[in-house]
Motif scaffolding. Structure first.
Motif, PDB file in Angstrom:
ATOM      1  N   MET A 107       3.859  -5.540  11.902  1.00  0.00           N
ATOM      2  CA  MET A 107       2.567  -5.293  11.308  1.00  0.00           C
ATOM      3  C   MET A 107       2.698  -4.966   9.830  1.00  0.00           C
ATOM      4  SD  MET A 107       0.235  -3.315  13.955  1.00  0.00           S
ATOM      5  CE  MET A 107      -0.313  -4.135  15.412  1.00  0.00           C
ATOM      6  N   SER A 108       3.511  -5.679   9.166  1.00  0.00           N
ATOM      7  CA  SER A 108       3.744  -5.370   7.767  1.00  0.00           C
ATOM      8  C   SER A 108       2.562  -5.719   6.890  1.00  0.00           C
ATOM      9  CB  SER A 108       4.993  -6.089   7.278  1.00  0.00           C
ATOM     10  OG  SER A 108       4.833  -7.476   7.458  1.00  0.00           O
ATOM     11  N   GLY A 109       1.668  -6.578   7.343  1.00  0.00           N
ATOM     12  CA  GLY A 109       0.541  -6.988   6.525  1.00  0.00           C
ATOM     13  C   GLY A 109      -0.504  -5.919   6.338  1.00  0.00           C
ATOM     14  N   ILE A 110      -0.401  -4.869   7.095  1.00  0.00           N
ATOM     15  CA  ILE A 110      -1.410  -3.844   6.970  1.00  0.00           C
ATOM     16  C   ILE A 110      -0.901  -2.629   6.237  1.00  0.00           C
ATOM     17  CG2 ILE A 110      -3.007  -4.514   8.734  1.00  0.00           C
ATOM     18  CD1 ILE A 110      -1.401  -3.282  10.789  1.00  0.00           C
ATOM     19  N   ALA A 111       0.274  -2.728   5.675  1.00  0.00           N
ATOM     20  CA  ALA A 111       0.722  -1.657   4.794  1.00  0.00           C
ATOM     21  C   ALA A 111      -0.234  -1.632   3.620  1.00  0.00           C
ATOM     22  CB  ALA A 111       2.143  -1.923   4.327  1.00  0.00           C
ATOM     23  N   GLY A 112      -0.568  -0.477   3.159  1.00  0.00           N
ATOM     24  CA  GLY A 112      -1.505  -0.378   2.053  1.00  0.00           C
ATOM     25  C   GLY A 112      -2.906  -0.002   2.502  1.00  0.00           C
ATOM     26  N   ILE A 113      -3.174  -0.031   3.801  1.00  0.00           N
ATOM     27  CA  ILE A 113      -4.451   0.460   4.308  1.00  0.00           C
ATOM     28  C   ILE A 113      -4.383   1.978   4.255  1.00  0.00           C
ATOM     29  CG2 ILE A 113      -5.910   0.663   6.352  1.00  0.00           C
ATOM     30  CD1 ILE A 113      -5.061  -2.129   7.114  1.00  0.00           C
ATOM     31  N   GLU A 138       2.962   2.068   9.062  1.00  0.00           N
ATOM     32  CA  GLU A 138       2.984   0.958  10.022  1.00  0.00           C
ATOM     33  C   GLU A 138       3.081   1.481  11.441  1.00  0.00           C
ATOM     34  OE1 GLU A 138       5.467  -2.400   9.190  1.00  0.00           O
ATOM     35  OE2 GLU A 138       5.290  -2.056   7.041  1.00  0.00           O
ATOM     36  N   ASP A 139       3.835   2.560  11.644  1.00  0.00           N
ATOM     37  CA  ASP A 139       3.973   3.138  12.977  1.00  0.00           C
ATOM     38  C   ASP A 139       2.622   3.648  13.487  1.00  0.00           C
ATOM     39  OD1 ASP A 139       5.617   3.989  15.241  1.00  0.00           O
ATOM     40  OD2 ASP A 139       5.122   6.024  14.560  1.00  0.00           O
ATOM     41  N   LEU A 147      -2.392  -9.486   8.049  1.00  0.00           N
ATOM     42  CA  LEU A 147      -3.006  -8.717   9.129  1.00  0.00           C
ATOM     43  C   LEU A 147      -3.443  -9.650  10.258  1.00  0.00           C
ATOM     44  CD1 LEU A 147      -5.228  -5.715   9.147  1.00  0.00           C
ATOM     45  CD2 LEU A 147      -6.220  -7.793  10.085  1.00  0.00           C
ATOM     46  N   ILE A 148      -4.083 -10.773   9.901  1.00  0.00           N
ATOM     47  CA  ILE A 148      -4.544 -11.732  10.905  1.00  0.00           C
ATOM     48  C   ILE A 148      -3.356 -12.283  11.697  1.00  0.00           C
ATOM     49  CG2 ILE A 148      -5.596 -14.019  11.216  1.00  0.00           C
ATOM     50  CD1 ILE A 148      -7.476 -13.205   8.833  1.00  0.00           C
ATOM     51  N   ARG A 149      -2.293 -12.678  10.997  1.00  0.00           N
ATOM     52  CA  ARG A 149      -1.087 -13.161  11.706  1.00  0.00           C
ATOM     53  C   ARG A 149      -0.533 -12.100  12.638  1.00  0.00           C
ATOM     54  NH1 ARG A 149       0.046 -15.619   6.753  1.00  0.00           N
ATOM     55  NH2 ARG A 149       1.259 -13.825   6.059  1.00  0.00           N
ATOM     56  N   ASP A 150      -0.451 -10.855  12.153  1.00  0.00           N
ATOM     57  CA  ASP A 150       0.096  -9.770  12.966  1.00  0.00           C
ATOM     58  C   ASP A 150      -0.743  -9.501  14.203  1.00  0.00           C
ATOM     59  OD1 ASP A 150       2.167  -9.446  11.168  1.00  0.00           O
ATOM     60  OD2 ASP A 150       1.296  -7.688  10.195  1.00  0.00           O
TER      61      ASP A 150
END
Length: 90
Positions: free
Chosen positions: A1-7, A18-19, A58-61
């Motif tokens: 779920m690396s695409g949502i880092a920064g939320i 991420e955790d 995020l969508i890919r994850d």
């Protein structure tokens, strides 16, 4: 779920790890979701250019986590700035 880092968390004070995100999404993975509506708020509109790569990841994850082609609908507010006392769309 690396695409949502920064939320950031709802208080806006710190990035969500991420955790933490995995723990929020993982319990939902067994549901037969067909789609997601993502509402992008306006508090950080000045960083809008960062959203495209983050949303793509995020969508890919999430599609990987839910093991299906989820439909994503993204609601994004128009970036509005004030210039010389007038509100203008950007």
């Amino acid at each position: 779920m690396s695409g949502i880092a920064g939320i950031v968390d709802l208080s806006g004070e710190r990035p969500v790890t991420e955790d933490e995100l995995r723990r929020m999404i993982a319990p939902l993975a067994h549901y037969a979701l067909r789609g997601v509506v993502w509402y992008q708020g306006e508090a950080n509109a000045v960083r809008a250019e960062q959203y495209l790569p983050l949303m793509q990841e995020l969508i890919r994850d999430w599609r990987r986590a839910f093991a299906r082609e989820l439909v994503f609908v993204q609601v994004e507010l128009v970036r509005v700035l004030e210039k010389e006392g007038r509100v203008i769309g950007v």
